[in-house]
Design an enzyme around this catalytic site. Structure first.
Site, short mmCIF file in Angstrom:
data_model
loop_
_atom_site.label_atom_id
_atom_site.label_comp_id
_atom_site.label_asym_id
_atom_site.label_seq_id
_atom_site.Cartn_x
_atom_site.Cartn_y
_atom_site.Cartn_z
N LYS A 15 79.44 26.07 -24.18
CA LYS A 15 79.67 25.88 -25.51
C LYS A 15 80.73 26.70 -25.85
O LYS A 15 80.76 27.87 -25.33
CB LYS A 15 78.46 25.71 -26.31
N VAL A 101 79.03 34.16 -16.93
CA VAL A 101 77.77 34.88 -17.01
C VAL A 101 77.91 36.02 -18.09
O VAL A 101 78.73 36.78 -18.19
CB VAL A 101 77.34 35.78 -16.05
N ALA A 102 77.08 36.05 -19.31
CA ALA A 102 76.87 36.83 -20.51
C ALA A 102 78.31 36.85 -21.08
O ALA A 102 78.89 37.81 -21.47
CB ALA A 102 76.54 38.17 -19.80
N GLY A 103 78.96 35.57 -21.25
CA GLY A 103 80.54 35.50 -21.68
C GLY A 103 80.34 34.94 -22.98
O GLY A 103 81.55 34.75 -23.61
N GLY A 104 79.52 34.71 -23.75
CA GLY A 104 79.47 33.95 -24.96
C GLY A 104 79.66 32.47 -25.02
O GLY A 104 80.06 31.89 -25.87
N GLY A 107 75.72 30.02 -21.32
CA GLY A 107 75.38 29.96 -19.64
C GLY A 107 74.10 29.96 -19.51
O GLY A 107 73.42 29.20 -18.87
N GLY A 108 73.42 31.14 -20.12
CA GLY A 108 71.95 31.29 -19.80
C GLY A 108 71.08 30.26 -20.50
O GLY A 108 69.96 29.74 -20.10
N SER A 109 71.60 30.03 -21.73
CA SER A 109 70.85 28.83 -22.47
C SER A 109 70.91 27.45 -21.94
O SER A 109 70.22 26.65 -21.82
CB SER A 109 71.42 28.74 -23.91
N ASP A 142 70.32 29.11 -29.06
CA ASP A 142 71.14 28.34 -28.41
C ASP A 142 71.03 27.14 -27.61
O ASP A 142 71.58 26.37 -27.17
CB ASP A 142 72.64 29.08 -27.85
O1 C5P Z 1 67.82 33.69 -29.68
P1 C5P Z 1 68.26 34.38 -28.77
O2 C5P Z 1 67.26 35.03 -27.87
O3 C5P Z 1 69.43 33.77 -27.74
O4 C5P Z 1 69.01 35.91 -29.44
C1 C5P Z 1 69.48 36.59 -28.62
C2 C5P Z 1 69.63 37.98 -29.74
O5 C5P Z 1 70.80 37.69 -30.51
C3 C5P Z 1 68.36 37.96 -30.65
O6 C5P Z 1 67.41 38.83 -30.28
C4 C5P Z 1 69.14 38.60 -31.97
O7 C5P Z 1 69.44 40.17 -31.64
C5 C5P Z 1 70.51 38.25 -31.81
N1 C5P Z 1 70.55 36.65 -32.59
C6 C5P Z 1 70.83 37.06 -34.05
N2 C5P Z 1 70.64 36.04 -34.90
C7 C5P Z 1 70.82 34.75 -34.42
C8 C5P Z 1 70.95 34.39 -33.00
C9 C5P Z 1 70.54 35.64 -32.18
O8 C5P Z 1 70.64 38.20 -34.56
N3 C5P Z 1 70.97 33.68 -35.12
#
Ligand code: C5P
Length: 310
Positions: A15, A101-104, A107-109, A142
């Site tokens: 995404k 990987v870890a790119g925003g 990918g993990g989601s 995500d």
């Molecule tokens: O939900 P997810 O585990 O992917 O989020 C990873 C980290 O990103 C959270 O632990 C939080 O630090 C940050 N996050 C946030 N607000 C969001 C989504 C993620 O602060 N709406």
């Protein structure tokens, strides 16, 4: 892999966030968002086959950076689904990784959503979509969108989704940087940069939603400047991305932005041909590790192969 084993293969898209409006930190540490997700046609595949115990393997150019333990969202998806149904998580999940990987780019989601769907079908559970979306929300903010695909507005921490219409495909180039960025660290940096100033509640930009629905890339591009509230934080943590954004803009991108929490940068092009030229120019600029062309929207997690026991 034994030839007569049942097997389920699921394809899941990456995404880009065309808007990421971030509110103040909540008491639970998350941030309320107005998150406009667009699924793009770069895919991971998850293949589920029966095994004695849960096992994760991964192939692809960046496979070495993917954790194979229970911190992998694919493992957590299998464990969560199995626990809900009081069955053992007896599955081998093989990830064919093409999403940075870890790119925003989630990918993990994607692997979490894909593994959930693959296990659900392999174990013959055939859970309703609403139940799968609930489990996805438990796994990460995500993950529900990776299951849904297309385009959607995510509110709350991003997990409450409203599908959005998209009038025509958009062409993108994604410039992949060396190394990843940690999403929690980027949110922490956002908190640091905004400390002492009031952070308004997140809101979706109506002009951006209209541009998506009409499928007009020039109109969409006009709404993408400053559409990602995490961009200043990502640029502070990785200043070299400024040069990548500039290289794409100089090479004729309609818009240039950080994808989600970065460090992948996203460039909107007016056509698939323009995207191919732009990718070449980005590679030549030497400001990225690789450049990938993709179109959006893309279908969410999809079963592409389901082989019953032979
Ligand atoms: O939900 P997810 O585990 O992917 O989020 C990873 C980290 O990103 C959270 O632990 C939080 O630090 C940050 N996050 C946030 N607000 C969001 C989504 C993620 O602060 N709406």
């Amino acid at each position: 892999m034994t030839p007569n084993q049942p097997r389920v293969r699921v394809r899941v898209p990456a995404k880009v966030n065309v808007q990421l409006s971030v509110g103040p930190a909540r008491p639970d540490g998350f941030h309320d968002l107005a998150n406009v997700f667009l699924a793009v046609g770069l895919y991971d595949e998850i293949t589920a086959t029966p095994a004695e115990t849960l096992r994760i393997t991964c192939e692809g150019p960046d496979a070495g950076q993917v954790p194979l333990d229970h911190t992998n969202l694919a493992a957590r998806a299998a464990l969560t689904l199995a626990a809900r149904h009081h069955i053992p998580p007896a599955v081998h999940l093989h990830i064919t990784k093409d999403i940075p990987v870890a790119g925003g780019m989630a990918g993990g989601s994607a692997d979490g959503a894909g593994a959930l769907l693959a296990c659900d079908r392999l174990w013959g559970l055939n859970s309703p979509r609403a139940e799968l979306l609930d489990i996805c929300a438990e796994l990460g903010s995500d993950v529900p969108f990776s299951l849904l695909g297309g385009a959607a507005l995510g509110t709350g921490r991003g997990e409450h989704l409203t599908p959005l219409p998209v009038g025509a495909p958009f062409s993108w180039v994604f410039a992949v940087a060396d190394g990843g960025l940690s999403t929690p660290k980027v949110f922490q940096e956002f908190d640091r940069l905004t400390a002492g100033t009031p952070v308004p509640p997140p809101t979706a930009n109506p002009a951006l939603l209209t541009a998506l629905s009409t499928g007009d890339p020039t109109a969409l591009a006009a709404t993408l400047t400053h559409s990602n509230d995490l961009q200043p934080a990502a640029l502070t943590l990785r200043p070299s991305l400024t040069a990548t954004l500039a290289a794409g803009t100089e090479a004729g991108a309609l818009a240039a932005l950080i994808s989600g929490s970065g460090p992948t940068t996203a460039f909107l092009a007016k056509s698939p041909e323009a995207a191919a030229d732009l990718a070449q120019a980005l590679l030549t600029s030497g400001t990225c590790r690789t450049a990938r062309v993709a179109t959006s929207p893309a279908e969410g997690a999809t079963v592409v192969e389901h082989t019953a026991e032979g």
